[in-house]
Design an enzyme around this catalytic site. Structure first.
Site, short mmCIF file in Angstrom:
data_model
loop_
_atom_site.label_atom_id
_atom_site.label_comp_id
_atom_site.label_asym_id
_atom_site.label_seq_id
_atom_site.Cartn_x
_atom_site.Cartn_y
_atom_site.Cartn_z
NE ARG A 161 -20.05 -99.50 10.23
CZ ARG A 161 -20.46 -99.45 11.56
NH1 ARG A 161 -20.12 -98.66 12.47
NH2 ARG A 161 -21.42 -100.41 11.80
CD GLU A 217 -24.03 -75.68 5.74
OE1 GLU A 217 -24.65 -76.12 6.56
OE2 GLU A 217 -23.52 -74.39 5.83
CD GLN A 273 -18.80 -77.49 11.18
OE1 GLN A 273 -18.11 -77.58 10.25
NE2 GLN A 273 -20.02 -77.72 11.08
NE ARG A 274 -23.10 -70.59 14.44
CZ ARG A 274 -24.20 -70.42 13.98
NH1 ARG A 274 -24.50 -70.73 12.61
NH2 ARG A 274 -25.21 -69.82 14.74
CG ASP A 276 -19.97 -69.92 6.53
OD1 ASP A 276 -20.02 -70.81 7.20
OD2 ASP A 276 -21.20 -69.30 6.52
CG HIS A 329 -25.64 -75.09 15.10
ND1 HIS A 329 -26.43 -75.72 14.45
CD2 HIS A 329 -25.76 -73.56 14.86
CE1 HIS A 329 -27.12 -74.82 13.80
NE2 HIS A 329 -26.74 -73.63 14.10
N GLY A 331 -20.56 -73.97 6.21
CA GLY A 331 -19.48 -73.36 5.30
C GLY A 331 -20.89 -72.75 4.35
CG ASP A 379 -22.48 -61.13 2.50
OD1 ASP A 379 -21.72 -60.30 2.19
OD2 ASP A 379 -23.55 -61.56 1.84
O1 F6P Z 1 -22.75 -68.60 8.19
C1 F6P Z 1 -22.61 -69.45 9.38
C2 F6P Z 1 -23.34 -70.81 9.58
O2 F6P Z 1 -23.12 -71.59 10.80
C3 F6P Z 1 -23.33 -71.52 8.04
O3 F6P Z 1 -22.35 -71.99 8.05
C4 F6P Z 1 -24.57 -72.33 8.32
O4 F6P Z 1 -25.06 -72.74 7.07
C5 F6P Z 1 -25.48 -71.44 9.07
O5 F6P Z 1 -24.65 -70.32 9.78
C6 F6P Z 1 -26.41 -71.81 9.96
O6 F6P Z 1 -27.38 -70.84 10.48
P1 F6P Z 1 -28.26 -71.25 11.69
O7 F6P Z 1 -27.51 -71.07 12.92
O8 F6P Z 1 -29.31 -70.38 11.62
O9 F6P Z 1 -28.72 -72.81 11.78
#
Ligand code: F6P
Length: 364
Positions: free
Chosen positions: A174, A234, A286-287, A139, A284, A182, A115
Site C-alpha cells: 500500500r 499539514e 505530536q504534542r 513547529d 496532537h 507544523g 510566535d
Molecule cells: O503550533 C503548534 C500546533 O500544534 C501546530 O502544529 C498546529 O497547526 C496547531 O498548533 C494546532 O492547534 P490546536 O491545538 O488549536 O488544534
C-alpha cells in the site's frame, strides 16, 4: 524581594514543565519569589495564579503538558473571552495588564510560548514593563533561534510513526500517508521523512504537483517497490492551490487550523494508480507525552538563561540558541518572521540525493 511571574501560552508541547522548573529553581535559589499564572494570558488577565515553591516544580522535568495550563485564545490586546470580550467584540486590556503588574509588584513576566505569545510579550514590553520570552513550539518556525523546545519531541513521535507504517505498507503493498503538524513550516515532515526513510515528502515550502507524485510512485513500482511512504505536512498545498483547513476557531487570534491534506493525497494516489492508500494523521500525538532528552536539556538551559537575563535587566528580549551558544535576541526581531525550510538548503538536497521526492519534479 524580587518577584517574577511566569506563564505558558499557545499550544502545549513537551518541555514546558522543564522550563517552568528551570525558571523557578533558578529564581528560588536566588531568593526571588515566583508566581505562575494559570492558562496563559487568561489567568494573567483574570489574576488566577499560584505561588510556586520548590515542591511544586519537583519531579516535573519529564512530564508533558504544562502544570500551569495554557491558552491559545487569550490575547490581552484583543481579548475575546468573557467577561471582558467576545469573538465579535474583542477588547484591548492594556490597562488590565498594567494593573496586574502593579498588583503583584512584578519585576518581570516570563512568557513561555510561540510566535503569538511572544508578539503579546513584545507589546507588553512596549508598555515599559519587564518581560522576557522563551521560545516554544513543535513547529520550530521561530526566527532568531535555531531550535524551539518541543520540536525534537514532536519529531521523534513523527519519525516513530514513519518507521511503524513501513511494515504495514509493505505487508499490504500500500501507499501509507503520514500527516504531520507544523503549520506553515515543513520542519517536522521533512526531518521525520529523512529520519524514517520516507519516499515522498510534501512540505508547505515546496508546492506539490499531483502528476509528479503519481509519476514517482509508478517509477518506484516499475523498479519493484510495491509500497511507498508519503510524509505530508499539514500546511502542504498543490501548486497554485490553497492549504487545507480543518477548523476555524473564531475566538483565536490565529483562527485557522490546518489539517486533512493527507486525504487529498490519498485520493490522488487511488484515482491515478493501482495502489490502495491509507492515511495516518498524527495530530496532537505530536504534542503529548514526555519530552526527549534534547528537549529537557534545551528547556532547562532556556529557563536558566531567562533568569540570567533578568539579573542583567535584559528585558524585551527572548532566549535563543545559536549553534552551541545560548544567547538573547530582541523580541521585536523574533516575532512575525517565520523560519521556514529553504528549498536550496543542504538538507533538501540531501533528501533528493538519496532519491526522495518532494512531489515536484522542478525541485526533485
Ligand atoms: O503550533 C503548534 C500546533 O500544534 C501546530 O502544529 C498546529 O497547526 C496547531 O498548533 C494546532 O492547534 P490546536 O491545538 O488549536 O488544534
Amino acid at each position: 524581594m524580587k518577584k517574577i511571574g511566569v506563564l505558558t501560552g499557545g499550544g502545549d508541547c513537551p518541555g514546558l514543565n522543564a522550563v517552568i522548573r528551570a525558571v523557578s529553581k533558578s529564581s528560588l535559589r536566588k531568593g526571588y519569589k515566583v508566581i505562575g499564572f494559570k492558562d496563559g494570558f487568561k489567568g494573567f488577565i483574570e489574576n488566577d495564579f499560584i505561588e510556586i515553591d520548590d515542591k511544586i516544580v519537583s519531579g516535573i522535568i519529564a512530564k508533558g503538558g504544562t502544570i500551569l495550563g495554557t491558552s491559545n485564545i487569550a490575547n490581552p490586546f484583543r481579548y475575546t473571552l468573557s467577561p471582558y470580550g467576545t469573538p465579535e467584540n474583542p477588547v484591548d486590556l492594556t490597562d488590565r495588564v498594567k494593573e496586574i503588574f502593579e498588583l503583584h509588584e512584578l519585576d518581570c513576566l516570563i512568557t513561555i510560548g510561540g510566535d503569538g505569545t511572544q508578539n503579546m510579550a513584545y507589546k507588553i514590553h512596549q508598555l515599559g514593563l519587564g518581560v522576557i520570552g522563551i521560545p516554544k513550539t513543535i513547529d520550530n518556525d521561530l526566527a532568531s533561534t535555531d531550535y524551539t523546545f518541543g520540536y525534537d519531541s514532536a519529531l521523534s513521535v513523527a519519525t516513530d510513526a514513519v518507521d511503524r507504517v513501513h511494515t504495514t505498507a509493505e505487508s499490504h503493498d500500500r501507499v501509507l500517508i503520514v500527516e504531520t503538524m507544523g503549520r506553515y513550516a515543513g520542519w517536522i515532515a521533512l526531518r521525520s521523512a529523512i529520519a524514517g526513510g520516507g519516499d515522498i515528502v510534501l512540505i508547505p515550502e515546496i508546492e506539490y504537483k499531483p502528476e509528479d507524485i503519481i509519476a514517482y510512485l509508478k517509477k518506484r513500482r516499475a523498479n519493484g517497490k510495491l509500497f511507498s511512504i508519503i510524509v505530508v505536512a499539514e500546511g502542504a498545498k498543490e501548486k497554485g492551490g490553497e492549504v487545507t483547513v480543518t477548523k476555524v476557531v473564531k475566538k483565536s487570534t490565529d483562527p485557522i487550523r490546518l489539517g486533512g491534506v493527507s486525504y487529498k493525497i490519498a485520493d490522488i494516489v487511488e484515482k491515478n494508480t493501482c495502489f490502495e492508500a491509507r492515511v495516518v494523521v498524527l495530530g496532537h500525538l505530536q504534542r503529548g507525552g514526555t519530552p526527549t532528552a534534547f528537549d529537557r536539556w534545551l528547556s532547562t538551559c532556556f529557563g536558566a538563561k531567562a533568569i540570567d537575563m533578568f539579573e542583567e535587566k535584559k528585558f524585551g528580549r527572548m532566549v535563543a540558541i545559536k549553534g552551541q551558544n545560548f544567547v538573547d535576541v530582541e523580541l521585536k526581531d523574533a516575532v512575525g518572521v517565520l523560519k521556514r525550510v529553504e528549498k536550496d538548503s543542504f538538507e533538501v538536497k540531501s533528501a533528493i540525493n538519496i532519491g526522495m521526492s518532494f512531489g515536484n519534479s522542478e525541485v526533485g
